[in-house]
Design an enzyme around this catalytic site. Structure first.
Site, PDB file in Angstrom:
ATOM      1  N   HIS A  73       5.604  11.161  15.308  1.00  0.00           N
ATOM      2  CA  HIS A  73       5.346  12.408  14.586  1.00  0.00           C
ATOM      3  C   HIS A  73       5.155  13.619  15.511  1.00  0.00           C
ATOM      4  O   HIS A  73       5.734  14.678  15.291  1.00  0.00           O
ATOM      5  CB  HIS A  73       4.097  12.273  13.715  1.00  0.00           C
ATOM      6  CG  HIS A  73       4.144  11.112  12.754  1.00  0.00           C
ATOM      7  ND1 HIS A  73       5.280  10.748  12.086  1.00  0.00           N
ATOM      8  CD2 HIS A  73       3.187  10.238  12.353  1.00  0.00           C
ATOM      9  CE1 HIS A  73       5.015   9.703  11.304  1.00  0.00           C
ATOM     10  NE2 HIS A  73       3.751   9.369  11.455  1.00  0.00           N
ATOM     11  N   ASP A 126      10.542   9.316   9.502  1.00  0.00           N
ATOM     12  CA  ASP A 126       9.371   9.899  10.151  1.00  0.00           C
ATOM     13  C   ASP A 126       8.867  10.881   9.111  1.00  0.00           C
ATOM     14  O   ASP A 126       9.476  11.941   8.916  1.00  0.00           O
ATOM     15  CB  ASP A 126       9.753  10.616  11.439  1.00  0.00           C
ATOM     16  CG  ASP A 126       8.519  11.130  12.149  1.00  0.00           C
ATOM     17  OD1 ASP A 126       7.689  11.781  11.471  1.00  0.00           O
ATOM     18  OD2 ASP A 126       8.357  10.878  13.349  1.00  0.00           O
ATOM     19  N   HIS A 127       7.815  10.499   8.385  1.00  0.00           N
ATOM     20  CA  HIS A 127       7.500  11.301   7.200  1.00  0.00           C
ATOM     21  C   HIS A 127       7.078  12.726   7.547  1.00  0.00           C
ATOM     22  O   HIS A 127       7.086  13.603   6.695  1.00  0.00           O
ATOM     23  CB  HIS A 127       6.497  10.584   6.281  1.00  0.00           C
ATOM     24  CG  HIS A 127       5.083  10.619   6.742  1.00  0.00           C
ATOM     25  ND1 HIS A 127       4.576   9.753   7.677  1.00  0.00           N
ATOM     26  CD2 HIS A 127       4.042  11.411   6.390  1.00  0.00           C
ATOM     27  CE1 HIS A 127       3.290  10.015   7.868  1.00  0.00           C
ATOM     28  NE2 HIS A 127       2.940  11.017   7.103  1.00  0.00           N
ATOM     29  N   ASP A 164       0.821  -1.213   0.000  1.00  0.00           N
ATOM     30  CA  ASP A 164       0.000   0.000   0.000  1.00  0.00           C
ATOM     31  C   ASP A 164       0.858   1.268   0.000  1.00  0.00           C
ATOM     32  O   ASP A 164       0.608   2.206  -0.753  1.00  0.00           O
ATOM     33  CB  ASP A 164      -0.895  -0.067   1.259  1.00  0.00           C
ATOM     34  CG  ASP A 164      -1.691   1.183   1.462  1.00  0.00           C
ATOM     35  OD1 ASP A 164      -2.611   1.408   0.669  1.00  0.00           O
ATOM     36  OD2 ASP A 164      -1.379   1.955   2.402  1.00  0.00           O
TER      37      ASP A 164
END
Ligand SMILES: NC(=O)C1=CN([C@@H]2O[C@H](COP(=O)(O)OP(=O)(O)OC[C@H]3O[C@@H](n4cnc5c(N)ncnc54)[C@H](OP(=O)(O)O)[C@@H]3O)[C@@H](O)[C@H]2O)C=CC1
Ligand SMILES: O=C1O[C@H](COP(=O)(O)O)[C@@H](O)[C@H](O)[C@H]1O
Length: 492
Positions: free
Chosen positions: A242, A179-180, A14
């Protein structure tokens, strides 16, 4: 940039479809990929090359945010993507993969530089790293880098265990923990905002700041991920990584040079100064919530416990809010409020820095960083209404980036990893200290020492999260997209 091979584990998954291939395609269009460059797309399905490429094509059409992207260049991009079927749990398969990669690198005249991207379930991370080593794939004459998805462990012990295993193969400098949120452009702009603007720099400390509010609210529920989410909850899924990273980026001193090492040192000093929560503190400073049924944009949605794959009596947190203090002189006494939740009334990640009110102006100055999906910044000041001396009026100045294509966080992070820049990746020290900070919360949740507040889907979360601020005389600020930011939440 050096020529390289990217080995993407989990290429049929995904994340690869929704984020990674769109980011890579966009980089290709913007000529941000090295030349020569090759993606070995690894999945378990017995798919032919053309079937895989059609699937990538579909995902680009579905998920490439920039509709103006030049899709006529798609065939040229797909030429660089080769599907490779293997079961990553089979050590023998890595020997074959190694041969395949070596011969492909030879044909394409690619130097011996390899970027390994692990976009697979976390229980496969350590095994893949071990097999990369034993097969020789990770021994290169050039560089090798490991990009690794979240979650990095599910608590302090498991994170340490994973890190030890990865450390047997890769040095810390070779590990790029994603860690987007650190790849989001407005988060990356925070350092510049604070350092090059005296108007901001001068007030970014406790004499001037009343509180900092960090919100990451989502309207989606658990979607297809209930098996993962029901074991994870908002605290592990969002807050430990985040939200704490956003708090650190907001609070950190900006070093003279933005090198990975200097940024790491500054971030470390903030996270080390985060006041630890004792057993009793968790109840006072943390709110746990779970959505009940409600509606999102007028569409009825079910309660978390009624989602497919969720235990009917699940106590998993789909919402968490926390108050934390950073015991550094410049942040003494300034509460940082963090909150995140699924099935809330809006999709919005933002940082609101509330200044202390002056005697004359009742409404405080605000600096709002809109992280996503809207990007930009709002500054709220007080002025006399024109021609009406004595009457103060709050005014907002807004910056909205005027770019056709705003890069997605995965574009930023892939480009940085390809360049060998670790500034916006989570160093092990940060991950470890973040797990250490949340450990008392995990324990309190596991032992049900904190109430689980149910909130109707489509709302701002449980009232208890409002009380957390009201106790201190504050209130959450709304997003100016919906209503003027001038309205504190309780006045709605
Ligand atoms: N999806 C998301 O929104 C986000 C995901 N992440 C992280 O990204 C990673 C990937 O997530 P996601 O893409 O959602 O996961 P999916 O379950 O969609 O995909 C998993 C991938 O791993 C492959 N895979 C699984 N087992 C094997 C095996 N034994 N051998 C070879 N390949 C295997 C699958 O191949 P196949 O399908 O061919 O079996 C598939 O390509 C996870 O670490 C997740 O936590 C992080 C943030 C957000
Ligand atoms: O890491 C995750 O992030 C997403 C939210 O990311 P965003 O970029 O859309 O704000 C979240 O939905 C997911 O549960 C979590 O694993």
């Amino acid at each position: 940039m050096d020529s390289m091979t990217m080995l993407l584990f989990g290429a049929t998954g995904d994340l690869a479809a929704r984020k990674l291939f769109p980011a890579l395609f966009r980089m290709f269009l913007d000529q941000k990929l090295p030349e020569p460059f090759w993606i070995v797309a690894i999945g378990r399905r017995a798919w032919s090359q053309s079937r895989f490429r059609s699937r990538v094509e579909k995902s680009l059409l579905d998920f490439c945010q920039d509709r103006s992207a030049d899709f006529s260049r798609l065939p040229a991009f797909l030429q660089r993507v080769e599907y490779y079927e293997m079961d990553v749990r089979q050590p023998q398969a890595y020997l074959n993969l190694h041969q395949y990669v070596r011969s492909g690198e030879g044909e394409r005249l690619i130097g011996d530089n390899r970027l390994f991207y692990l976009s697979v379930s976390p229980d496969l991370f350590a095994g893949i790293a071990g097999n990369l080593q034993s097969s020789g794939l990770s021994q290169t004459n050039g560089w090798r880098r490991l990009m690794i998805e979240k979650p990095f462990g599910s608590d302090l012990a498991s994170a340490r265990d994973l890190n030890r295993k990865l450390g047997e193969v890769f040095a810390e400098e070779e590990i790029y923990r994603i860690d987007h949120y650190l790849g989001k452009p407005m988060v990356q702009s925070l350092g510049t905002l604070k350092s090059v603007n005296p108007i901001i720099h001068a007030v970014w400390n406790s004499p001037y700041i009343a509180n900092v509010q960090i919100t990451a609210s989502e309207t989606i529920g658990v979607e297809e991920r209930s098996a993962y989410y029901d074991q994870t909850g908002a605290i592990r899924d969002m807050l430990q990584n985040h939200l704490l990273q956003l708090a650190i980026m907001t609070a950190m001193h900006v070093p003279g040079r933005m090198t990975a090492e200097e940024v790491r040192a500054e971030k470390r000093s903030v996270i080390e100064a985060m006041r630890p929560l004792g057993q009793e503190d968790v109840r006072l400073h943390v709110v746990r919530g779970q959505y009940s049924n409600g509606s999102i944009d007028g569409t009825p949605v079910c309660a978390y416990r009624d989602e497919a794959g969720v235990a009917p009596r699940s106590m998993t947190d789909t919402f968490v809010a926390a108050r934390l203090f950073i015991d550094l002189p410049r942040w003494q006494g300034v509460p940082f409020y963090l909150r995140t939740g699924k099935r809330m009334n809006e999709k919005s990640t933002r940082i609101v820095v509330q200044c202390k009110s002056s005697e004359e102006a009742e409404l405080p100055n605000l600096v709002v960083i809109h992280v996503s999906p809207n990007q930009g910044m709002t500054l709220r000041l007080n002025l006399h209404a024109p021609g009406m001396p004595g009457q103060l009026e709050p005014v907002e100045m807004a910056y909205v980036p005027n770019q056709k294509h705003l890069p997605e966080s995965y574009e930023m992070l892939l480009a940085e990893a390809m360049r060998g820049d670790r500034t916006h990746f989570a160093h092990w020290e940060e991950v470890e200290l973040a797990w250490r900070w949340v450990e008392p919360i995990l324990a309190a949740f596991a032992e049900n020492r904190v109430p689980l507040h149910h909130y109707p889907a489509g709302t701002n979360g449980p009232d208890a999260a409002n009380r957390l601020l009201e106790e201190d005389g504050f209130t959450w600020w709304l997003d100016p997209e919906d209503e003027p930011l001038l309205t504190p939440v309780h006045a709605r």
